[in-house]
Design an enzyme around this catalytic site. Structure first.
Site, short mmCIF file in Angstrom:
data_model
loop_
_atom_site.label_atom_id
_atom_site.label_comp_id
_atom_site.label_asym_id
_atom_site.label_seq_id
_atom_site.Cartn_x
_atom_site.Cartn_y
_atom_site.Cartn_z
N PHE A 69 1.29 8.51 -7.65
CA PHE A 69 0.89 8.00 -8.97
C PHE A 69 0.54 9.09 -9.96
CE2 PHE A 69 -3.41 8.65 -7.29
CZ PHE A 69 -4.06 9.13 -8.41
N LYS A 93 11.61 5.61 -5.26
CA LYS A 93 10.57 4.59 -5.23
C LYS A 93 9.33 5.13 -5.93
CE LYS A 93 7.19 3.48 -2.86
NZ LYS A 93 6.34 3.05 -3.99
N GLU A 96 3.60 2.19 -6.99
CA GLU A 96 3.38 0.84 -7.53
C GLU A 96 2.32 0.85 -8.62
OE1 GLU A 96 2.66 1.95 -4.65
OE2 GLU A 96 0.63 1.39 -4.05
N SER A 146 -0.13 11.31 -0.16
CA SER A 146 -1.26 11.72 0.67
C SER A 146 -0.76 12.16 2.06
CB SER A 146 -2.24 10.56 0.82
OG SER A 146 -1.58 9.48 1.45
N CYS A 201 -2.56 17.70 -6.89
CA CYS A 201 -2.58 18.39 -5.60
C CYS A 201 -2.82 19.88 -5.74
CB CYS A 201 -1.29 18.13 -4.85
SG CYS A 201 0.11 18.84 -5.71
N GLU A 295 -10.07 15.66 1.01
CA GLU A 295 -9.55 15.66 -0.36
C GLU A 295 -10.34 14.65 -1.18
OE1 GLU A 295 -5.49 14.14 -1.03
OE2 GLU A 295 -5.23 15.78 -2.46
P1 NAD Z 1 -0.13 7.73 -1.51
O1 NAD Z 1 0.15 8.48 -0.26
O2 NAD Z 1 -1.10 6.62 -1.48
O3 NAD Z 1 1.24 7.10 -2.07
C1 NAD Z 1 2.42 7.87 -2.19
C2 NAD Z 1 3.62 6.95 -2.04
O4 NAD Z 1 3.59 6.32 -0.76
C3 NAD Z 1 3.63 5.82 -3.09
O5 NAD Z 1 4.94 5.66 -3.55
C4 NAD Z 1 3.13 4.63 -2.29
O6 NAD Z 1 3.67 3.41 -2.76
C5 NAD Z 1 3.61 4.90 -0.89
N1 NAD Z 1 2.71 4.33 0.13
C6 NAD Z 1 1.39 4.06 0.01
N2 NAD Z 1 0.90 3.55 1.17
C7 NAD Z 1 1.93 3.51 2.03
C8 NAD Z 1 2.08 3.11 3.40
N3 NAD Z 1 1.04 2.62 4.09
N4 NAD Z 1 3.28 3.22 3.98
C9 NAD Z 1 4.33 3.71 3.30
N5 NAD Z 1 4.26 4.10 2.00
C10 NAD Z 1 3.09 4.02 1.38
O7 NAD Z 1 -0.53 8.82 -2.62
P2 NAD Z 1 -1.04 8.57 -4.11
O8 NAD Z 1 -2.41 8.02 -4.07
O9 NAD Z 1 -0.01 7.85 -4.91
O10 NAD Z 1 -1.07 10.07 -4.65
C11 NAD Z 1 -2.14 10.96 -4.43
C12 NAD Z 1 -1.88 11.84 -3.24
O11 NAD Z 1 -0.66 12.55 -3.41
C13 NAD Z 1 -2.94 12.92 -3.06
O12 NAD Z 1 -3.24 13.03 -1.70
C14 NAD Z 1 -2.27 14.17 -3.59
O13 NAD Z 1 -2.76 15.38 -3.06
C15 NAD Z 1 -0.87 13.93 -3.16
N6 NAD Z 1 0.07 14.74 -3.93
C16 NAD Z 1 0.60 15.82 -3.30
C17 NAD Z 1 1.46 16.65 -3.99
C18 NAD Z 1 2.03 17.86 -3.32
O14 NAD Z 1 2.85 18.52 -3.92
N7 NAD Z 1 1.65 18.21 -2.11
C19 NAD Z 1 1.80 16.35 -5.32
C20 NAD Z 1 1.24 15.23 -5.92
C21 NAD Z 1 0.38 14.42 -5.21
#
Ligand code: NAD
Length: 404
Positions: A69, A93, A96, A146, A201, A295
């Site tokens: 997001f 994708k 959401e 994450s 991140c 985090e």
């Molecule tokens: P998230 O892991 O909750 O969601 C990421 C994606 O996974 C979304 O598209 C979501 O719909 C999907 N998702 C969520 N739950 C799921 C599940 N149970 N099974 C399968 N797919 C699922 O992350 P977020 O809250 O959208 O973003 C924040 C996180 O992203 C933080 O931890 C941040 O550090 C990380 N991030 C990392 C980088 C990097 O380069 N390492 C860059 C940006 C963000």
């Protein structure tokens, strides 16, 4: 530019300047992809008289990109331009929580003449991600989000014999030495902690103050107090996230840490029901506290103390993540020590958000990334292509016929 930036503000809640910077970075990423013809030249070698070996790069096929997001435009642009110019078709994708920018991006790609079916959006969450990992026609999956979900996607995708690159969460450490340039360090540290309300991140989250560094901590607090929530710091993505951030602060306080600048219960006039957290600086955090280990993903800086660089590096090394680390000092030898020993994929020297510019690639270490290679820059060329090795012989009468 304005239309795209406003869309990000509307769906994500970050401030306009941050949204605009995201679009500018998306343009930079696209410009890099436009240079691919110069970067992916073939390798050819005459390996024997009249016998030539050549490497060709071919697309992987249908690839998927699953994004978080916090950067509705920039993170998708880590993958869209490079994967497409290298000949793949993509199923993306969006999160959401922020589905609007992606639709606009698709509209613009279509207007630019991209053939139908080359770029596709599937909305949803867990169920859709699992379907992507399982689908036999999808050959490669990139994921950014994450660590918990990155691991699930990496396991499920590779179990289905796909190539997977999954970027996870972060806990970026800043190591600050007493000789650091005071003004620059204070403003860099605060910008790193509070940019995108700490929801990135690459945000600095933990700081190890080496030796007598009280003057720097004071300057950081002064700088943090200057920021206006709602104007300089945008919103947190959800009520749950705001509550989680505040819980970390309260717990650290209960465990003996000193909250020097307190961003809890922030309120913005006219947006009283908004989810805001102000800049927060906490001193005397210890490495065993949850706020030091996990985090937080909010505008919160946890300060730990160390007697020397070795102890500071041990604290940094002890954390399970490894996206970025930075050192602030005027001493080149001390900086080199941190570059050598920090256990992170991206290192900053007097830079709080050390995002590498193209053609350098983006990617962390440890629990911050699963899979070989990085997601952007030259490294991404390897991920989005497969190599075909061609050996040709055009001299039927060759005296030595060892390559029959
Ligand atoms: P998230 O892991 O909750 O969601 C990421 C994606 O996974 C979304 O598209 C979501 O719909 C999907 N998702 C969520 N739950 C799921 C599940 N149970 N099974 C399968 N797919 C699922 O992350 P977020 O809250 O959208 O973003 C924040 C996180 O992203 C933080 O931890 C941040 O550090 C990380 N991030 C990392 C980088 C990097 O380069 N390492 C860059 C940006 C963000």
């Amino acid at each position: 530019m304005d239309e795209l930036s406003h869309l990000i503000v509307e769906e994500n809640g970050k401030i306009f300047g941050e949204a605009k910077a995201e679009i500018e970075k998306s343009i930079e990423l696209t410009e890099f992809a436009c240079a691919m013809p110069q970067l992916v030249g073939e390798e050819v070698l005459e390996v024997s008289k009249g016998v030539e070996c050549r490497i060709e790069r071919h697309p992987v096929g249908v690839v998927a990109s699953i994004v978080p997001f916090n950067f509705p435009s920039m993170v998708p642009h880590w993958t869209i331009p490079n994967a497409l110019v290298l000949g793949n078709t993509m199923v993306i994708k969006p999160s959401e929580k922020v589905p609007l920018s992606m639709l606009k991006i698709a509209e613009l790609l279509s207007q630019a003449g991209l053939p139908k079916g080359v770029f596709n959006i599937v909305n949803g969450d867990k169920e859709v991600v699992e379907a992507i990992c399982d689908h036999p026609d999808i050959k490669a999956v990139s994921f950014v989000g994450s660590t918990k979900i990155a691991k699930l996607v990496y396991q499920r995708g590779t179990a289905n014999y796909k190539r997977v690159l999954a970027l996870g969460g972060a806990k970026n450490h800043l190591i600050v030495l007493p000789d650091a340039n005071l003004k620059m360090t204070a403003s860099n540290v605060v910008a790193s902690v509070t940019g995108c309300a700490g929801q990135r991140c690459m945000a600095a989250s933990a700081m190890v103050a080496v030796g007598k560094s009280d003057h720097i901590i004071e300057a950081i607090c002064e700088e943090a107090k200057k920021l206006k929530v709602g104007k300089d710091i945008g919103a947190i993505i959800s009520k749950e996230s705001k509550e989680r951030i505040e819980r970390y602060i309260t717990q650290a306080e209960q465990q003996g840490a000193n909250v020097l600048v307190d961003g809890r219960n922030a309120s913005v006039p006219g947006c009283e029901n908004g989810y805001y957290v102000g800049p927060t600086v906490i001193d005397n955090v210890t490495p065993d506290m949850a706020i030091a280990k996990e985090e937080v993903f909010g505008p919160v800086l946890s300060i730990m103390r160390s007697k020397d660089i070795t102890e500071a590096l041990n604290i940094e090394n002890g954390n399970e993540y490894g996206n970025a680390a930075a050192v602030f000092t005027q001493n080149g030898g001390a900086a080199r020590q941190v570059i050598d020993r920090a256990s992170a994929g991206m290192i900053g020297v007097n830079i709080g958000v050390p995002v590498p510019r193209e053609p350098f690639s983006f990617g962390g270490w440890n629990e911050s990334k699963f899979g070989a290679l990085d997601i952007t820059g030259k490294s991404s060329i390897e991920f989005w292509t497969q190599l075909k090795k061609v050996t040709t012989k055009w001299n039927a009468e060759a005296g030595i016929n060892w390559m029959s």
